[in-house]
Design an enzyme around this catalytic site. Sequence first.
Site, mmCIF file in Angstrom:
data_model
loop_
_atom_site.group_PDB
_atom_site.id
_atom_site.type_symbol
_atom_site.label_atom_id
_atom_site.label_comp_id
_atom_site.label_asym_id
_atom_site.label_seq_id
_atom_site.Cartn_x
_atom_site.Cartn_y
_atom_site.Cartn_z
ATOM 1 N N ASP A 267 -9.851 -9.256 8.839
ATOM 2 C CA ASP A 267 -9.284 -7.926 8.580
ATOM 3 C C ASP A 267 -10.227 -6.759 8.864
ATOM 4 O O ASP A 267 -9.763 -5.705 9.261
ATOM 5 C CB ASP A 267 -8.818 -7.859 7.117
ATOM 6 N N TYR B 83 -1.790 -3.463 -7.075
ATOM 7 C CA TYR B 83 -1.601 -4.409 -5.970
ATOM 8 C C TYR B 83 -2.468 -4.116 -4.745
ATOM 9 O O TYR B 83 -2.613 -2.961 -4.329
ATOM 10 C CB TYR B 83 -0.124 -4.399 -5.545
ATOM 11 N N ARG C 160 0.840 -1.196 0.000
ATOM 12 C CA ARG C 160 0.000 0.000 0.000
ATOM 13 C C ARG C 160 0.876 1.248 0.000
ATOM 14 O O ARG C 160 1.942 1.253 0.605
ATOM 15 C CB ARG C 160 -0.911 0.020 1.234
ATOM 16 N N LYS D 213 -9.707 -1.698 1.505
ATOM 17 C CA LYS D 213 -9.368 -0.538 2.339
ATOM 18 C C LYS D 213 -10.161 0.710 1.917
ATOM 19 O O LYS D 213 -10.555 1.520 2.758
ATOM 20 C CB LYS D 213 -7.871 -0.254 2.260
ATOM 21 N N HIS E 100 -10.788 -1.798 11.381
ATOM 22 C CA HIS E 100 -9.728 -2.689 10.901
ATOM 23 C C HIS E 100 -9.550 -3.804 11.943
ATOM 24 O O HIS E 100 -8.586 -3.810 12.697
ATOM 25 C CB HIS E 100 -8.440 -1.855 10.755
ATOM 26 N N CYS F 273 0.338 -7.614 11.648
ATOM 27 C CA CYS F 273 0.689 -7.799 13.062
ATOM 28 C C CYS F 273 -0.042 -8.987 13.670
ATOM 29 O O CYS F 273 -0.133 -9.107 14.889
ATOM 30 C CB CYS F 273 0.374 -6.535 13.867
ATOM 31 N N ARG G 253 1.532 -12.250 -0.626
ATOM 32 C CA ARG G 253 0.191 -12.533 -0.124
ATOM 33 C C ARG G 253 -0.431 -13.770 -0.766
ATOM 34 O O ARG G 253 -0.070 -14.156 -1.878
ATOM 35 C CB ARG G 253 -0.731 -11.344 -0.442
ATOM 36 N N SER H 293 -1.660 -3.530 10.215
ATOM 37 C CA SER H 293 -1.408 -4.470 9.120
ATOM 38 C C SER H 293 -0.202 -5.345 9.426
ATOM 39 O O SER H 293 0.818 -4.860 9.940
ATOM 40 C CB SER H 293 -1.130 -3.696 7.834
#
Length: 602
Positions: A291, A215, A76, A224, A244, A268, A383, A266
Amino acid sequence: MEFNVPLAQWTKNRLLIQWIEEQIALCQPSSVHLCDGSAEEYDRIAHQMTAAGVLVPLKKRPASYWCHTNPDDVARVEESTFICSKHAEDAGPQNHWRDPAEMKKKLLSLFARCMRGRTMYVIPYCMGPLASSYSRVGVEITDSPYVVLNMKIMTRMGQVALDHLGDQPFIPGLHSVGHPLSKGEKDTLWPCNPKERVIAHFPEEKSIYSFGSGYGGNALLGKKCLALRIASVLGKNEGWLAEHMMILGLTHPAGQKIYIAAAFPSACGKTNLAMLTPTLPGWKVECVGDDIAWMHIGDDGRLYAINPEAGFFGVAPGTSMKTNPNAMRTIEHDTLFTNTALTPDKDVWWEGIGSPPPAHLTSWLGVMWDPASRKPAAHPNSRFTVSAKQCPIASPAMEDPCGVPIAAILFGGRRNRVMPLVLESFSWNHGVMLGASLTSETTAAAKGKTGELRHDPFAMLPFCGYNMGDYFSHWLAMGRRLQKAHAPRIYSVNWFRTGDDGKFLWPGFGDNVRVLKWIFERVTDRCEAGLSPIGHLPMMGSIDLSNLNIPIEPLFELHQKEWMNEVQELQRFFESFGSRFPKALMDELHQLEQRINRWQDD
Ligand code: OXD
Ligand code: MN
């Protein structure tokens, strides 16, 4: 213009027809594909991408593919992400703001003719269960077939979304990789345009524009952009929360079940927590989402969460049979892998997968990996994209239109010191302060340096579509509306504390169930907690350490000086929101400061 089906046959929604026609005139693609969301459509596009050399079919995982991106398009891009509200103060100090009229002018010139030589795909998608009145429909127009495949996995996409939409308005999102093809020009494997990258959100008109990246959260606009940045604005206006957060169901060996939502920045560990395999016998975890959570107050005064997504876009490195066996089983088939390494026998590999790298590995850069280079074979933000239905512990409640009642909310970051393993807030407002205080080391999920401590309130810093001062007030207001007896309890957790040798003090992963067990016992009034200046802490012996031979005390060590510094830093951060920062939260901080000043360090 060549269409796969006539537009008027595909939808009767006049707003949608008009919007598509305008974007065709602007972007000038060579053809238009109106998505139906069928498995045949997915397979056809995947085969075309395979023939073009973009996707590599995997031999060991049925219906799965590997691909790699341009090295400049791997995460991102927060510095190129903008909130274009009429007034800069409505975007807040945590966002990059641009004047909407100026941004529109720039976007019009970027998007003009940007799809020449390419197919324009139109993707209607529903965020949330199809039967849910909380769900929202977006339509993404893109020139990336990779985006179509990902959106098919991550959302309820195609005809089902059109049916849900009917003739209602939708949230439009225009996306282009920003790389038009002139006549006869050969395409690159991963077209993008890093120099002109822009991800722009218009919170007043509820629209999204994304240019130059193909991406992840930059390009899959349901995630997002819609489900967090735009939805957070809808939530503030309409009285709900777009967060989130992962969502899990936790069942006691005797059968009682609670649901927990947890916000972590993100990369974590939200996915690992959401799919946890308990190390304590008899406990069961079910995954509702990994998420994003949309949370509404139900008629009974409780907070109910739905997962707006239908898939996982999970970080691969570090995922193994040891750390997350449920994720490993989820990705055995029908999975898209991006920027992992590729083995010579056409399987995927990444650092931390639990086996040594095989010889002749292709790195995420698409070239032979040189182990002596000491560079990772898989990109740290590589990912997997996979349907949530494939998760062996997927909760049936994932499709519940009303969502699941949340009993506890967790906030967690990567902190090697200061924050204890777990801490319970004194009240809703104190809990909101814990969320606002969340600070964590940066990770590879966003472009930029990793491992640096930054404030990431509610793990929403990059995702809140409006001034976070107002966002904190909205959380306080939600607390006032929740019936006191039903408001979820709020916790801070930290799996990442290290000892003097730099090693993690807590085993994490499946052993996190020990902390969840304590939370379960607290919210079901089965155990007492101890008082400390920073919140309620577990009493000696109340975290179940059976079959785990570690000292627990260092995980709860608190130092007055460290906490005084923490409070000062938080005060500085909170003041950066100026008059938009709620007084009630500053009062919470001052009360914390007073408790710390009175505290005897031992
Ligand atoms: C994600 C992120 O991809 O937070 O979920 O970056
Ligand atoms: Mn995320």
